[in-house]
Design a protein around this motif. Structure first.
Motif, PDB file in Angstrom:
ATOM      1  N   TYR A  10       0.826  -1.214   0.000  1.00 17.09           N
ATOM      2  CA  TYR A  10       0.000   0.000   0.000  1.00 17.09           C
ATOM      3  C   TYR A  10       0.856   1.258   0.000  1.00 17.09           C
ATOM      4  CZ  TYR A  10      -3.511   3.403   1.446  1.00 17.09           C
ATOM      5  OH  TYR A  10      -4.336   4.500   1.513  1.00 17.09           O
TER       6      TYR A  10
ATOM      7  N   HIS B 215      -2.053   9.120   3.532  1.00 18.08           N
ATOM      8  CA  HIS B 215      -2.131   7.688   3.254  1.00 18.08           C
ATOM      9  C   HIS B 215      -1.559   6.870   4.415  1.00 18.08           C
ATOM     10  CE1 HIS B 215      -1.954   9.180  -1.115  1.00 18.08           C
ATOM     11  NE2 HIS B 215      -3.203   8.835  -0.861  1.00 18.08           N
TER      12      HIS B 215
ATOM     13  N   SER C  93     -10.744  12.941  -1.100  1.00 19.72           N
ATOM     14  CA  SER C  93      -9.633  12.998  -2.052  1.00 19.72           C
ATOM     15  C   SER C  93     -10.120  13.344  -3.452  1.00 19.72           C
ATOM     16  CB  SER C  93      -8.898  11.654  -2.076  1.00 19.72           C
ATOM     17  OG  SER C  93      -9.671  10.676  -2.743  1.00 19.72           O
TER      18      SER C  93
ATOM     19  N   ASP D 293      -4.543  11.558  -4.401  1.00 12.30           N
ATOM     20  CA  ASP D 293      -3.331  12.182  -3.863  1.00 12.30           C
ATOM     21  C   ASP D 293      -3.534  13.637  -3.431  1.00 12.30           C
ATOM     22  OD1 ASP D 293      -1.854   9.873  -4.277  1.00 12.30           O
ATOM     23  OD2 ASP D 293      -1.385  10.428  -6.342  1.00 12.30           O
TER      24      ASP D 293
ATOM     25  N   GLU E 284       2.591   2.519  -3.184  1.00 16.91           N
ATOM     26  CA  GLU E 284       1.759   3.279  -4.114  1.00 16.91           C
ATOM     27  C   GLU E 284       1.319   4.611  -3.537  1.00 16.91           C
ATOM     28  OE1 GLU E 284      -1.526   1.241  -5.870  1.00 16.91           O
ATOM     29  OE2 GLU E 284      -0.468  -0.668  -5.943  1.00 16.91           O
ATOM     30  N   LYS E 285       1.004   4.610  -2.234  1.00 19.80           N
ATOM     31  CA  LYS E 285       0.453   5.797  -1.571  1.00 19.80           C
ATOM     32  C   LYS E 285       1.490   6.344  -0.596  1.00 19.80           C
ATOM     33  CE  LYS E 285      -3.488   4.874  -3.580  1.00 19.80           C
ATOM     34  NZ  LYS E 285      -4.077   5.748  -4.610  1.00 19.80           N
ATOM     35  N   LYS E 286       2.076   7.473  -0.935  1.00 14.93           N
ATOM     36  CA  LYS E 286       3.251   7.938  -0.203  1.00 14.93           C
ATOM     37  C   LYS E 286       3.008   9.165   0.677  1.00 14.93           C
ATOM     38  CE  LYS E 286       6.156   6.333  -4.044  1.00 14.93           C
ATOM     39  NZ  LYS E 286       6.656   5.135  -3.392  1.00 14.93           N
TER      40      LYS E 286
ATOM     41  N   TYR F 131      -3.487   4.103   6.779  1.00 13.93           N
ATOM     42  CA  TYR F 131      -2.909   2.772   7.015  1.00 13.93           C
ATOM     43  C   TYR F 131      -2.779   2.480   8.505  1.00 13.93           C
ATOM     44  CZ  TYR F 131       0.273  -1.143   7.157  1.00 13.93           C
ATOM     45  OH  TYR F 131       0.830  -2.364   7.447  1.00 13.93           O
TER      46      TYR F 131
ATOM     47  N   LEU G 129      -6.965   1.718  -1.491  1.00 15.91           N
ATOM     48  CA  LEU G 129      -6.157   1.787  -2.705  1.00 15.91           C
ATOM     49  C   LEU G 129      -6.671   2.847  -3.676  1.00 15.91           C
ATOM     50  CD1 LEU G 129      -5.475  -1.967  -3.599  1.00 15.91           C
ATOM     51  CD2 LEU G 129      -3.773  -0.267  -2.931  1.00 15.91           C
TER      52      LEU G 129
END
Length: 512
Positions: A105, A114, A340, A392, A108-110, A118, A388
């Motif tokens: 995860y 995100h 988002s 961004d 992809e999501k930085k 998580y 997912l």
């Protein structure tokens, strides 16, 4: 030194390191604020078998788990009897699964937002896995996480090949832990795979590799369980009973007892009083295999697909989600998604509603909806898919979201604080057992209730039941051949039997 610290800081920002740190912190926090207990009786029974509470010769096969894992656990218990290896297996599997999903995860999501979602994911899933562990939860989470990881495999280069070997090994271990959870995990994983492809179309040309991995994994599991059943069948006289009633016991213990109706009473041949006695107190005395036969009939009970029952479903199930922690995970994920700039956010939310409603409806009609296991399997894949899909860019800041989550956490704590375990039994198991045994007559012992009083990290005492004049009232132990001397028999009908200091009204437990 400064250069070394800068390198270390960069390494700690890597997805794997971040996921690992988050999971370690959450694991310790949860274990500090509450104790751990097994979710269902099957976990208690399997640990009782593996630790050999009967004493004497080696205990019988654990029935619900693959015999190859059983042999490894038995060897570990033999040399290190003070460690609860069964519990450590469940926790390790869940920890590795969550860390693996986190790496996938966070690769992809930085963004900080995100990482925040998580953390929420790990906290709520960790609560279910670390505080109420179950072999089914562990198996499902491992299987789903391996399919999620498989999506990122692109070719057969050396690094990717090592990843494929790890994924296949993880899927095989998942299938060895639980057949039912492995199947559910494959279905949930394939659903997530297909939905990811629909909205990203980024890995369609690699589907042949993924298909090969699935075929190899499923084929290996089928072969291992075939060998498992064949080996056990040759070693036990009880195999016919196991084969006949194993899945009935598993369904009842994992997904709960259906509500009694007059129609069900006629089908199974029990009055409401006797049925409630069995269902509410976990007591069903197996007279030969008659008790398990009743259990098999109960496990087959379903509701009819008609308008009245579907209407009752909408009146009953959605309102109960207020007491399901996993439902809040999906709710929070949907809130973040909606904040988002995700392209397909409305479509994903609609998919989430349909997935949840349809699966719960199927569970409701099969009398298996009101269970932590059901909630776990339904909400995790769709919550992860929603995560997912989060974009961004966000309409509100990280600080505002943190404030929202703090307030929301207070509400959650108030709603679920009664599920936190504040104390466990500190006396030795032998002492607690002896306190329940009467000096006269035969003592009926609710073995699961005694063992449930202890933390799941405490191993059961080998030989706990030996040399005691008792019968075990938990009828599912009838599946385990070595427990047969401690099960209720027809010849004991006229013998005085005492439960919790009182004479049992045996007519209440007469099943014929």
């Amino acid at each position: 030194m400064k250069k070394y610290l800068c390198k270390l800081k960069e390494k700690l920002k890597a997805p794997l390191a971040t996921s690992l740190i988050i999971n370690i912190v959450i694991f310790f926090i949860l274990n500090i604020i509450t104790y751990t207990r097994f979710l269902c009786n099957i976990d208690i029974m399997m640990q009782a078998v593996i630790t050999n509470v009967i004493g004497g010769q080696e205990s019988s096969y654990a029935v619900f788990m693959n015999i190859f894992i059983l042999k490894v656990l038995k060897t570990l218990y033999l040399y290190f009897p003070k460690v609860s290896w069964y519990m450590l297996l469940q926790v390790s599997v869940c920890f590795v699964s969550l860390t693996s999903m986190g790496k996938s995860y966070l690769s992809e999501k930085k963004l900080p937002m995100h990482r925040l979602i998580y953390v929420v994911f790990c906290l709520l899933v960790g609560f279910e896995c670390y505080i109420y562990p179950s072999y089914v939860k562990s198996s499902f989470l491992l299987c789903f996480s391996m399919v999620v990881k498989m999506i990122k495999v692109r070719n057969f280069e050396k690094k990717q090949l090592l990843k494929l070997i790890g994924i296949i090994s993880g899927l095989i271990l998942s299938g060895m832990l639980s057949r039912i959870a492995f199947i559910a995990g494959i279905i949930a994983g394939v659903f997530c795979y297909l939905m990811s492809y629909i909205y990203t179309k980024s890995f369609g040309k690699y589907c042949l590799i993924h298909f090969v991995v699935m075929v190899v994994s499923v084929g290996s599991i089928v072969a291992l369980w075939g060998i498992n059943d064949e080996r056990y069948a040759k070693k036990t006289q009880n195999w016919n009973i196991v084969k006949e009633y194993q899945y009935s016991v598993e369904k009842i213990e994992l997904f709960g007892w259906p509500d009694y109706t007059d129609e069900m009473g006629q089908n199974i041949g029990l009055s409401e009083e006797k049925y409630n006695c069995i269902a509410n107190s976990d007591i069903y005395l197996a007279v030969n295999d008659e008790g398990l036969s009743i259990l098999k009939k109960i496990s087959k009970e379903t509701l009819k697909w008609n308008f009245e029952n579907i209407k009752k479903y909408f009146h009953t199930v959605p309102i109960r989600w207020i007491k399901v922690s996993m439902s809040y995970l999906l709710l929070i994920a949907c809130i973040f998604l909606y904040q988002s700039n995700a392209k397909y956010k409305k479509a994903i939310i609609v998919v989430a509603i349909i997935w949840t409603s349809v699966l719960y409806l199927i569970g409701y009609m099969n009398c298996m909806w009101n269970s932590k296991v059901t909630s776990f399997m339904v909400f995790i894949p769709i919550a992860y898919l929603v995560m997912l899909s989060i974009g961004d860019k966000f309409e509100i800041s990280v600080r505002e979201n943190v404030a929202f989550l703090i307030v929301f956490s207070i509400v959650l704590y108030y709603n679920f604080s009664d599920q936190f375990i504040s104390n466990v039994q500190n006396k030795s198991m032998e002492e607690v057992l002896e306190q329940t045994i009467s000096d006269t007559g035969i003592t009926a012992v609710d073995l699961n209730n005694i063992l449930r009083q202890y933390s799941a990290y405490k191993p059961y005492e080998s030989g706990l039941l030996s040399e005691h004049n008792i019968v075990i009232v938990n009828g599912s132990y009838y599946l385990f051949e070595r427990f047969e001397p401690y099960m209720y028999k027809e010849e004991l009908w006229d013998q005085p039997i005492i439960l919790h200091g009182n004479w049992m009204d045996m007519n209440l437990y007469r099943l014929e």
